[in-house]
Design a protein around this motif. Structure first.
Motif, mmCIF file in Angstrom:
data_model
loop_
_atom_site.group_PDB
_atom_site.id
_atom_site.type_symbol
_atom_site.label_atom_id
_atom_site.label_comp_id
_atom_site.label_asym_id
_atom_site.label_seq_id
_atom_site.Cartn_x
_atom_site.Cartn_y
_atom_site.Cartn_z
ATOM 1 N N HIS A 1 0.712 -1.567 -0.571
ATOM 2 C CA HIS A 1 0.052 0.308 0.157
ATOM 3 C C HIS A 1 0.767 1.021 -0.338
ATOM 4 N N THR A 2 1.901 0.973 0.808
ATOM 5 C CA THR A 2 3.024 2.529 1.024
ATOM 6 C C THR A 2 3.540 3.063 -0.730
ATOM 7 N N MET B 1 3.602 5.947 -5.800
ATOM 8 C CA MET B 1 3.467 5.876 -7.249
ATOM 9 C C MET B 1 2.987 6.795 -7.821
ATOM 10 N N ARG B 2 1.792 7.149 -7.202
ATOM 11 C CA ARG B 2 0.704 8.115 -7.525
ATOM 12 C C ARG B 2 1.474 9.288 -6.536
ATOM 13 N N LEU B 3 2.741 9.497 -5.384
ATOM 14 C CA LEU B 3 3.011 10.723 -5.490
ATOM 15 C C LEU B 3 3.537 11.419 -6.543
ATOM 16 N N ARG C 1 17.153 7.811 -6.387
ATOM 17 C CA ARG C 1 16.397 6.677 -5.218
ATOM 18 C C ARG C 1 15.585 7.403 -5.349
ATOM 19 N N THR C 2 13.959 7.142 -4.561
ATOM 20 C CA THR C 2 12.996 7.990 -3.828
ATOM 21 C C THR C 2 12.647 7.393 -2.903
ATOM 22 N N THR C 3 12.732 8.527 -1.549
ATOM 23 C CA THR C 3 12.117 8.833 -0.571
ATOM 24 C C THR C 3 10.911 8.800 -0.220
#
Length: 149
Positions: free
Chosen positions: A60-61, A66-68, A124-126
């Protein structure tokens, strides 16, 4: 916003976006369909688990991230096309009431050796909660079109 071609991107560039809110009903709805475990479905049962309370599924996270990512100012030419994930971690749980945001950093940009019309960008996505604590970190390789002509 304009599309980012491979030539527009360089290591060190950063993109941010958010927040998106998380609530208990959405956590439970996602879990009921995709990850039906007690710590994602029931506050009372979740108290006696490793999470010590209701927690969103890591998947879910990932979906919220992905939406963001899709809504962020990072707009690769051709779309957000993944070529694989090198790293995916969930250092802490996402809870009801959390407000998530993302910070993405370009790590590497390289033209394709076999497809001159495109290249690979390592990003890299945090995903962070409202306290600035990371709840997800992933490093992905993305296919990005080169500028035509």
């Amino acid at each position: 916003m304009f599309p980012h071609y491979l030539e527009d991107l360089a290591p060190g560039q950063r993109f941010q976006y958010g927040p998106i809110s998380v609530d208990a009903d959405k956590i439970k709805a996602f879990a009921a369909e995709f990850d039906p475990q007690p710590f994602h479905l029931d506050e009372e049962l979740a108290r006696d688990t490793l999470f010590r309370g209701l927690a969103a599924s890591g998947w879910h996270t990932a979906a919220l991230t992905m939406r963001l990512f899709v809504d962020s100012p990072f707009k690769p030419a051709g779309g957000l096309i993944g070529a694989g994930v090198e790293e995916l971690r969930w250092p802490r749980p996402v809870r009801p009431g959390d407000a998530l945001r993302i910070e993405s950093e370009i790590l590497e940009v390289r033209p394709s050796k076999t497809r001159p019309e495109q290249g690979i960008v390592k990003v890299r996505t945090t995903t962070l909660n409202q306290h600035g604590e990371p709840v997800q970190v992933f490093v992905a390789n993305m296919v990005v079109a080169r500028r035509p002509g």
